[in-house]
Design an enzyme around this catalytic site. Structure first.
Site, PDB file in Angstrom:
ATOM      1  CB  CYS B  80      -0.924   0.004   1.204  1.00  0.00           C
ATOM      2  SG  CYS B  80      -1.704  -1.588   1.498  1.00  0.00           S
ATOM      3  CG  HIS B 329      -6.246   1.817   0.225  1.00  0.00           C
ATOM      4  ND1 HIS B 329      -5.111   2.424  -0.267  1.00  0.00           N
ATOM      5  CD2 HIS B 329      -5.795   0.778   0.993  1.00  0.00           C
ATOM      6  CE1 HIS B 329      -4.037   1.771   0.161  1.00  0.00           C
ATOM      7  NE2 HIS B 329      -4.430   0.774   0.923  1.00  0.00           N
TER       8      HIS B 329
END
Lengths: 427, 383
Positions: B80, B329
């Site tokens: 991420c 996200h």
């Protein structure tokens, strides 16, 4: 000098499926065998022989010895047939040399697949040279197919068994809590029916009296309430009755619940779930190549950690060097303590599980995962088994047991899970 | 930064190529005095793996869609934090003098695969053997952090809920955000649990999207725009992959190291920012970030959050764009998306979500549960 049984242990799973006692969704013959053996008291000397009666274990014979950290020894599997247990006992008792033998009788589904086993259980026996319970003779007969057993199927055998029972009462092995001078084991799943069908004369010789201190029907596997103390043994001879004689020269340490009449606490009912097809259990998820799995077995199966002789730090899982000081020349393997403290815990809801656990979730629904501290610097992320989800709390003590983890590349992979209870961890 | 572009985030019909093209086109179009694509002499692509569609050599996709074929492109994968590290690589390429103009893009396409495969990709950046195969996805790992944080610091569930409520509220002013729906603390607390103590509304969504920024050395930047946004300092850090091996369960050492390095390079620290973009993949992550960045003392991020200080209009707005929680996200895009937001805010062009008088900001990007992290400090530069 022969070896004698000095300790016996029994492990019974505590799940229910379709109203009957059954092995848990992450249990099978291997995990049952390990669970029973780990209930035996710690051995004083090395074990040089391991016998088991039951199905082939995963990989090959080494799996059980590896899980128990027994090192090099003689391994013998005895195919489950009438009388196998006693042949195995004879073999384990008559092993040459001064060492110890372990005999395990797991009754659960084979690790290579198959349906859930009702009344699963495992018994383990530790045999050492010296005083204890010695197998002396055995006999048995398979029941004629399709017929109820006739009385001779076991009265014949009883005659053999009774030959060594002179001078003292006879008990059923599975009922014995104190050392009788001699013991008669009678195993047969049809005994209760036989007793009913053939009348009291047929079981006359087994009624309490001078020969037999206690005679009770062993459970029928089909009985929903069967608490399978004897079942692990009875399933060896599903269509036969087997008797064996023992003589006792010293007390045997019994561990586990041998009292078949006392109900086990039930962990919950299992929902019907498809057994994963192991041949097709290719990854739609994380992939662990088999060599990577195998190289970690010490840590995964036995919680082996590295203690650094230079700085004293404990590194888990082992990484070939000390995590604190980086040295690799002073490491010694040691097993983590049996009990750990829960530092954090979460309940994973159905749908939030990694795909490898889809079959487990289909069986039990939500499950817990805990971070458990076993020693300073040695924490482990462990799935929680045998406890309903949401029960475990930070600060609780847990122990561990070997269980099925996930299917991959045509086999079940195993590892330790957290189980409720256990001795208080050492600070 | 002389330009920045951003696609919508959400469940989108566009594929990876279309998303990258749109973000890069927007970034080039945003350069005030225009920029020839041929002047880009280095590019970085942050992405996890867009579901395996192009695992190897994915950098070529960026070269093609940004129309900079020929320029060297490096694919940066740190879960991420991929784009956070891509941004850092780009900034360092310029700092070192090796490059004059750098394109940094982040991309993820996550919603075009079945649910089993999606769950696989959501878990690939955790520790495979010891965490995932103990039964944890990232929600489970962050749930352990949350459980421990609550036990150690008495962090109330209401504080976690408030993070979600605030970020959903902020996202309503962000046209690119995945969610534009206001929620209440009661909604968050009553939502189905995913991994207790975290519920569905404590978790960021699964998203598609891309973002891109253009970096130039300071002198060149002044020729392209009168209002560049300066990267004042970058920092990064690493940690053990599995939570079980870390010294603390309630603090990310990688974040603390990254913040310390960025402060040293910038000459000022997180305490000076007008607002912060922090990595709130789960509500607990925002609280832990505030503490690790020094914006709240250890154990007191809950109090700060419940006081309203981190709302738009508060003393220290956090995630004015809605954060990962409500903006969305797309794993590899997030670090670039944070830079995009800061580019807008520090130029005063963030519209309804503008932080008044914003002059300094930070972006905080975490890989997985904290095995990698970047902290980047931005200001408006100038003499």
């Amino acid at each position: 000098m022969t070896r004698a049984i000095v300790a016996a242990a029994l492990y019974r799973p505590s799940w229910e499926f379709e109203g009957r006692p059954a092995e848990g969704p992450d249990e099978d013959a291997l995990t049952l065998a390990v669970a029973a053996t780990e209930l035996l008291p710690h051995r004083s000397g090395p074990v040089d022989r391991l016998d088991w009666v039951g199905p082939s274990l995963p990989g090959s014979d080494w799996a059980l010895a590896e899980a128990l950290d027994l090192g090099h020894l003689t391994l013998r599997r005895h195919v489950g047939e009438p009388g196998s247990l006693f042949q195995a006992l004879d073999a384990a008792a008559n092993a040459p040399g001064p060492g110890a033998s372990i005999l395990v009788v797991p009754e659960g589904s084979a690790p290579t697949g198959g349906t859930r086993t009702y009344g699963a259980a495992a018994a383990a026996f530790l045999l050492e040279e010296g005083h204890g319970l010695r197998p002396r003779a055995h006999g048995g007969r398979r029941h004629p197919r399709g017929d109820l057993p006739d009385a001779s199927a076991w009265t014949d055998a009883l005659e053999k068994g009774s030959g060594i029972a002179e001078g003292g009462p006879v008990r059923l092995l599975v009922r014995a809590r104190t050392p009788p001078p001699a013991l008669l084991v009678a195993i047969g799943k049809r005994w209760p029916h036989a007793a009913v069908e053939t009348g009291p004369d047929a079981i006359g010789p087994l009624a309490p009296g001078p020969m037999i201190a206690e005679a009770r029907s062993l459970h029928d596997l089909a009985a929903p309430a069967a608490a399978p103390a004897s079942v692990a043994l009875a399933r060896i001879a599903p269509d036969a009755t087997v008797f064996a004689g023992f003589e006792s020269t010293a007390p045997v340490k019994w561990t586990g619940r041998w009292d078949e009449t006392a109900p086990l606490p039930r962990r919950g009912a299992l929902a019907p779930a498809e057994e994963p097809d192991l041949r097709r259990a290719l990854s739609e998820g994380a992939y662990v190549p088999r060599p990577r799995y195998l190289e970690n077995l010490g840590a995964r199966w036995r919680l082996a950690a590295d203690r650094c002789g230079a700085c004293g730090n404990l590194t888990f899982p082992p990484r070939a060097s000390c995590r604190a000081c980086g040295r690799s020349d002073a490491l010694t393997r040691e097993r983590l303590p049996e009990a750990g403290l829960v530092e954090a815990v979460t309940t994973v809801a159905p749908g939030a599980q990694p795909t490898e656990f889809d079959a487990l979730v289909a069986s039990v629904g939500a499950y817990d995962v805990a971070l458990v501290a076993f020693a300073p610097g040695a924490r482990l992320t462990l799935q929680v088994a045998d406890l309903p989800a949401g029960r475990l709390r930070i600060g609780d003590t847990v122990r561990t047991g070997l269980r099925r983890l996930y299917p991959m590349d045509g086999e079940w992979r195993y590892g330790r899970k957290a189980l409720p209870g256990g001795p208080a961890p050492t600070p | 930064m002389v330009g920045a572009g951003h696609t919508r985030f959400g469940v989108l019909p566009e594929g990876p190529r279309e998303l990258l093209r749109a973000a890069c086109d927007a970034a080039f179009a945003s350069v005030d005095r225009g920029l020839e694509r041929s002047r880009v002499d280095e590019a970085y692509l942050g992405s996890l793996g867009f579901s395996g569609w192009q695992l190897g050599n994915a950098s070529a996709i960026l070269a093609e869609e940004a129309r900079v074929v020929g320029a060297p492109v490096t694919h940066v994968e740190n879960a991420c934090a991929s784009a956070g590290f891509a941004l850092r690589s780009g900034a360092r390429a310029i700092e070192s003098g090796a490059a004059d103009l750098v394109l940094v893009a982040g991309l993820e396409k996550m919603t075009d695969v079945g649910s089993a495969r999606r769950r696989y990709w959501l878990g690939v950046s955790g520790d495979t053997e010891w965490e995932r195969l103990a039964g944890l996805t990232f929600a489970g790992v962050y749930a352990l952090i949350a459980a421990r944080h609550m036990a150690e610091h008495g962090t109330p569930a209401e504080a976690l809920a408030e993070v979600a409520v605030k970020n959903h509220d902020h996202a309503r002013s962000n046209p690119n955000a995945q969610f534009h729906k206001a929620i209440t603390r009661a909604d968050v607390l009553a939502a189905p649990r995913v991994a207790a103590p975290l519920g569905l509304l404590d978790c960021c969504p699964v998203s598609d999207g891309a973002a891109a920024v253009l970096l130039a050395g300071e002198e060149i930047a002044r020729t392209l725009t009168d209002t560049p946004v300066r990267i004042a300092g970058t920092g990064a850090g690493s940690d053990y992959l599995a939570l079980q091996e870390r010294s603390s369960l309630t603090s990310l050492a990688a974040t603390r190291r990254a913040a310390s390095e960025a402060s040293r390079r910038a000459g000022w620290g997180p305490d000076r920012v007008s607002f912060a973009e922090v990595h709130d993949c789960f509500t607990i992550a925002e609280l832990v970030a505030l503490e690790d960045l020094g914006l709240a003392p250890p154990g007191q991020a809950a109090e700060l959050t419940l006081s309203g200080a981190t709302r738009l209009g508060g003393r220290l707005p956090v995630n004015p764009d809605g954060g990962l929680k409500a903006k969305g996200h797309p794993i590899g895009a997030t670090g670039a998306s944070q830079a995009y937001e800061i580019f807008q805010q520090l130029r005063g062009s963030a519209g309804r979500r503008q932080v008044a008088g914003a002059e300094r900001a930070l972006a905080h990007n975490v890989g997985g549960s904290g095995a990698s992290a970047t902290v980047t400090l931005f200001d408006v530069g100038g003499p």
